[in-house]
Motif scaffolding. Structure first.
Motif, PDB file in Angstrom:
ATOM      1  N   PHE A 191       0.876  -1.169   0.000  1.00  0.00           N
ATOM      2  CA  PHE A 191       0.000   0.000   0.000  1.00  0.00           C
ATOM      3  C   PHE A 191       0.914   1.220   0.000  1.00  0.00           C
ATOM      4  O   PHE A 191       1.258   1.768   1.045  1.00  0.00           O
ATOM      5  CB  PHE A 191      -0.895  -0.002   1.234  1.00  0.00           C
ATOM      6  CG  PHE A 191      -2.069   0.936   1.136  1.00  0.00           C
ATOM      7  CD1 PHE A 191      -3.254   0.523   0.544  1.00  0.00           C
ATOM      8  CD2 PHE A 191      -1.997   2.220   1.637  1.00  0.00           C
ATOM      9  CE1 PHE A 191      -4.339   1.372   0.460  1.00  0.00           C
ATOM     10  CE2 PHE A 191      -3.077   3.083   1.559  1.00  0.00           C
ATOM     11  CZ  PHE A 191      -4.253   2.658   0.967  1.00  0.00           C
ATOM     12  N   SER A 192       1.334   1.619  -1.187  1.00  0.00           N
ATOM     13  CA  SER A 192       2.338   2.676  -1.290  1.00  0.00           C
ATOM     14  C   SER A 192       2.010   3.592  -2.458  1.00  0.00           C
ATOM     15  O   SER A 192       1.137   3.307  -3.278  1.00  0.00           O
ATOM     16  CB  SER A 192       3.735   2.080  -1.481  1.00  0.00           C
ATOM     17  OG  SER A 192       3.851   1.523  -2.774  1.00  0.00           O
ATOM     18  N   GLU A 193       2.747   4.713  -2.495  1.00  0.00           N
ATOM     19  CA  GLU A 193       2.563   5.672  -3.588  1.00  0.00           C
ATOM     20  C   GLU A 193       3.200   5.214  -4.881  1.00  0.00           C
ATOM     21  O   GLU A 193       3.049   5.850  -5.925  1.00  0.00           O
ATOM     22  CB  GLU A 193       3.115   7.048  -3.192  1.00  0.00           C
ATOM     23  CG  GLU A 193       4.605   7.092  -2.932  1.00  0.00           C
ATOM     24  CD  GLU A 193       4.959   6.824  -1.486  1.00  0.00           C
ATOM     25  OE1 GLU A 193       5.975   7.378  -1.022  1.00  0.00           O
ATOM     26  OE2 GLU A 193       4.233   6.060  -0.822  1.00  0.00           O
ATOM     27  N   GLY A 194       3.928   4.087  -4.833  1.00  0.00           N
ATOM     28  CA  GLY A 194       4.518   3.525  -6.040  1.00  0.00           C
ATOM     29  C   GLY A 194       5.825   4.172  -6.441  1.00  0.00           C
ATOM     30  O   GLY A 194       6.456   4.893  -5.666  1.00  0.00           O
ATOM     31  N   MET A 195       6.192   3.941  -7.669  1.00  0.00           N
ATOM     32  CA  MET A 195       7.467   4.446  -8.193  1.00  0.00           C
ATOM     33  C   MET A 195       7.240   5.058  -9.576  1.00  0.00           C
ATOM     34  O   MET A 195       6.470   4.535 -10.382  1.00  0.00           O
ATOM     35  CB  MET A 195       8.479   3.297  -8.284  1.00  0.00           C
ATOM     36  CG  MET A 195       9.855   3.716  -8.754  1.00  0.00           C
ATOM     37  SD  MET A 195      11.004   2.307  -8.739  1.00  0.00           S
ATOM     38  CE  MET A 195      11.089   1.939  -6.996  1.00  0.00           C
ATOM     39  N   TYR A 196       7.934   6.169  -9.805  1.00  0.00           N
ATOM     40  CA  TYR A 196       7.812   6.849 -11.086  1.00  0.00           C
ATOM     41  C   TYR A 196       8.776   6.233 -12.097  1.00  0.00           C
ATOM     42  O   TYR A 196       9.962   6.041 -11.822  1.00  0.00           O
ATOM     43  CB  TYR A 196       8.112   8.339 -10.944  1.00  0.00           C
ATOM     44  CG  TYR A 196       8.004   9.105 -12.251  1.00  0.00           C
ATOM     45  CD1 TYR A 196       6.763   9.441 -12.768  1.00  0.00           C
ATOM     46  CD2 TYR A 196       9.145   9.468 -12.958  1.00  0.00           C
ATOM     47  CE1 TYR A 196       6.649  10.134 -13.964  1.00  0.00           C
ATOM     48  CE2 TYR A 196       9.049  10.164 -14.152  1.00  0.00           C
ATOM     49  CZ  TYR A 196       7.801  10.492 -14.656  1.00  0.00           C
ATOM     50  OH  TYR A 196       7.703  11.169 -15.843  1.00  0.00           O
ATOM     51  N   PHE A 197       8.268   5.918 -13.288  1.00  0.00           N
ATOM     52  CA  PHE A 197       9.073   5.354 -14.365  1.00  0.00           C
ATOM     53  C   PHE A 197       9.116   6.361 -15.514  1.00  0.00           C
ATOM     54  O   PHE A 197       8.091   6.641 -16.158  1.00  0.00           O
ATOM     55  CB  PHE A 197       8.487   4.030 -14.852  1.00  0.00           C
ATOM     56  CG  PHE A 197       8.614   2.914 -13.837  1.00  0.00           C
ATOM     57  CD1 PHE A 197       9.723   2.076 -13.848  1.00  0.00           C
ATOM     58  CD2 PHE A 197       7.640   2.722 -12.878  1.00  0.00           C
ATOM     59  CE1 PHE A 197       9.854   1.056 -12.910  1.00  0.00           C
ATOM     60  CE2 PHE A 197       7.755   1.713 -11.937  1.00  0.00           C
ATOM     61  CZ  PHE A 197       8.868   0.869 -11.952  1.00  0.00           C
ATOM     62  N   ALA A 198      10.305   6.918 -15.735  1.00  0.00           N
ATOM     63  CA  ALA A 198      10.455   7.960 -16.754  1.00  0.00           C
ATOM     64  C   ALA A 198      10.130   7.457 -18.153  1.00  0.00           C
ATOM     65  O   ALA A 198       9.607   8.194 -18.993  1.00  0.00           O
ATOM     66  CB  ALA A 198      11.875   8.519 -16.710  1.00  0.00           C
ATOM     67  N   GLU A 199      10.441   6.171 -18.408  1.00  0.00           N
ATOM     68  CA  GLU A 199      10.238   5.649 -19.760  1.00  0.00           C
ATOM     69  C   GLU A 199       8.769   5.603 -20.178  1.00  0.00           C
ATOM     70  O   GLU A 199       8.443   5.654 -21.368  1.00  0.00           O
ATOM     71  CB  GLU A 199      10.861   4.252 -19.891  1.00  0.00           C
ATOM     72  CG  GLU A 199      10.395   3.234 -18.866  1.00  0.00           C
ATOM     73  CD  GLU A 199      11.273   3.205 -17.642  1.00  0.00           C
ATOM     74  OE1 GLU A 199      11.360   2.131 -17.019  1.00  0.00           O
ATOM     75  OE2 GLU A 199      11.868   4.247 -17.303  1.00  0.00           O
ATOM     76  N   ILE A 200       7.884   5.506 -19.195  1.00  0.00           N
ATOM     77  CA  ILE A 200       6.456   5.516 -19.536  1.00  0.00           C
ATOM     78  C   ILE A 200       5.774   6.803 -19.066  1.00  0.00           C
ATOM     79  O   ILE A 200       4.597   7.039 -19.349  1.00  0.00           O
ATOM     80  CB  ILE A 200       5.725   4.296 -18.943  1.00  0.00           C
ATOM     81  CG1 ILE A 200       5.833   4.273 -17.419  1.00  0.00           C
ATOM     82  CG2 ILE A 200       6.259   3.004 -19.532  1.00  0.00           C
ATOM     83  CD1 ILE A 200       5.016   3.161 -16.778  1.00  0.00           C
ATOM     84  N   GLY A 201       6.548   7.621 -18.315  1.00  0.00           N
ATOM     85  CA  GLY A 201       6.041   8.922 -17.897  1.00  0.00           C
ATOM     86  C   GLY A 201       4.929   8.880 -16.873  1.00  0.00           C
ATOM     87  O   GLY A 201       4.089   9.785 -16.838  1.00  0.00           O
ATOM     88  N   GLU A 202       4.918   7.857 -16.027  1.00  0.00           N
ATOM     89  CA  GLU A 202       3.882   7.793 -15.004  1.00  0.00           C
ATOM     90  C   GLU A 202       4.351   6.977 -13.804  1.00  0.00           C
ATOM     91  O   GLU A 202       5.365   6.273 -13.875  1.00  0.00           O
ATOM     92  CB  GLU A 202       2.590   7.197 -15.552  1.00  0.00           C
ATOM     93  CG  GLU A 202       2.703   5.772 -16.025  1.00  0.00           C
ATOM     94  CD  GLU A 202       1.377   5.246 -16.580  1.00  0.00           C
ATOM     95  OE1 GLU A 202       0.907   4.221 -16.057  1.00  0.00           O
ATOM     96  OE2 GLU A 202       0.831   5.862 -17.525  1.00  0.00           O
ATOM     97  N   THR A 203       3.605   7.114 -12.710  1.00  0.00           N
ATOM     98  CA  THR A 203       3.897   6.383 -11.482  1.00  0.00           C
ATOM     99  C   THR A 203       3.110   5.083 -11.475  1.00  0.00           C
ATOM    100  O   THR A 203       1.909   5.077 -11.777  1.00  0.00           O
ATOM    101  CB  THR A 203       3.528   7.216 -10.242  1.00  0.00           C
ATOM    102  OG1 THR A 203       4.328   8.404 -10.241  1.00  0.00           O
ATOM    103  CG2 THR A 203       3.776   6.440  -8.958  1.00  0.00           C
ATOM    104  N   VAL A 204       3.771   4.004 -11.143  1.00  0.00           N
ATOM    105  CA  VAL A 204       3.119   2.704 -11.089  1.00  0.00           C
ATOM    106  C   VAL A 204       2.911   2.313  -9.632  1.00  0.00           C
ATOM    107  O   VAL A 204       3.854   2.209  -8.860  1.00  0.00           O
ATOM    108  CB  VAL A 204       3.957   1.626 -11.811  1.00  0.00           C
ATOM    109  CG1 VAL A 204       3.313   0.255 -11.654  1.00  0.00           C
ATOM    110  CG2 VAL A 204       4.121   1.987 -13.282  1.00  0.00           C
TER     111      VAL A 204
END
Length: 279
Positions: free
Chosen positions: A226-239
């Motif tokens: 249950f977390s805010e996730g991680m941002y992935f620059a290659e797809i331009g969004e947080t997962v």
């Protein structure tokens, strides 16, 4: 609902889709369709019992969101809250002093005790305790009640968050290695600012209440964090699995809630240690 309240509601939460005049249970099927609940059910239903079914959890969380909206709209300015608490403390002290003064009137105290003993009390608590049960035997029949009033006064004064005044701190009363008046004032001011900030409910308070309601069930039944996730620059969004599941639900409650709003709220709750208190 008064016009002024409706105006503040519309100004603060213009995209709220919940009718505050209706029970959440009566709106649930209108707010949420199967598609919004399916992913959440997959996350938490493996071990959930009937009392904590996915639908029941979301209903609780939606109610928490609504309660959060009401918390914010009903919160008074700190100055008004302080005045109300000071009034409680002062009136408690006055009543305690008045009851204490009865000790100087032993015959009157005896008459009052007799009247109370014969009273058909209208007020009683769940344990059927009423006024005759709270008084002692003469003399000093109101000792317990006076002690309670002192406790009430103490709690009201401790809850009050008064802005410290520099003139109330003097080095004339500082001895030895005790903090200087300036240090005492600075500490008091820092405490006042911290408490003042903590009482102010932010715009995301309803969202935080929703998340805090869902969190215990999620961590118990889901395999995903249950977390805010991680941002992935290659797809331009947080997962984030949690955000992916909860955003479709929350957007039905309030159309303006974004995945970033949820990520920010989760991060704040984690950094403030509020999840830890639920674990």
């Amino acid at each position: 609902m008064s016009d002024s309240f409706s105006d503040r509601l519309a100004a603060s939460y213009p995209s709220l889709n919940v009718d505050l005049d209706e029970d959440i249970a009566d709106q649930f099927d209108t707010l949420f369709g199967p598609s919004e609940l399916e992913s959440f059910a997959h996350e938490v239903s493996s071990q959930a019992d009937t009392d904590t079914s996915p639908a029941a959890i979301i209903q609780q969380a939606t109610q928490a969101y609504v309660d959060g909206v009401l918390d914010r709209l009903n919160q008074k300015p700190e100055k008004q809250d302080t005045a109300a608490l000071i009034k409680v403390a002062n009136k408690s002290a006055q009543l305690e002093e008045a009851l204490l003064a009865l000790l100087d009137h032993p015959l009157l105290e005896a008459q009052l005790e007799e009247r109370i003993r014969g009273l058909h009390a209208l007020a009683s608590n769940a344990d059927r305790v009423s006024l005759p049960d709270l008084i002692g035997s003469r003399h000093n029949i109101f000792q317990f009640m006076r002690d309670m009033l002192i406790d009430l006064q103490t709690c009201a004064e401790a809850t009050t968050n008064r802005k410290p005044k520099r003139e109330d701190y003097s080095d004339d009363f500082v001895f030895g290695d005790a903090p200087t008046a300036e240090q005492q004032y600075n500490r008091a001011e820092a405490t006042w600012k911290r408490r003042s900030k903590a009482r102010n409910l932010g715009a995301d308070h309803p969202l935080q209440r929703f998340l805090l309601t869902v969190y215990p069930y999620w961590v118990k039944h889901s395999h995903h964090p249950f977390s805010e996730g991680m941002y992935f620059a290659e797809i331009g969004e947080t997962v984030s699995p949690a955000i992916s599941v909860l955003h479709p639900i929350l957007s039905k409650i309030d159309s303006e809630i974004t995945p970033q709003n949820i990520a920010t709220a989760i991060r704040k709750l984690r950094e403030e240690g509020k999840f830890s208190s639920l674990s």
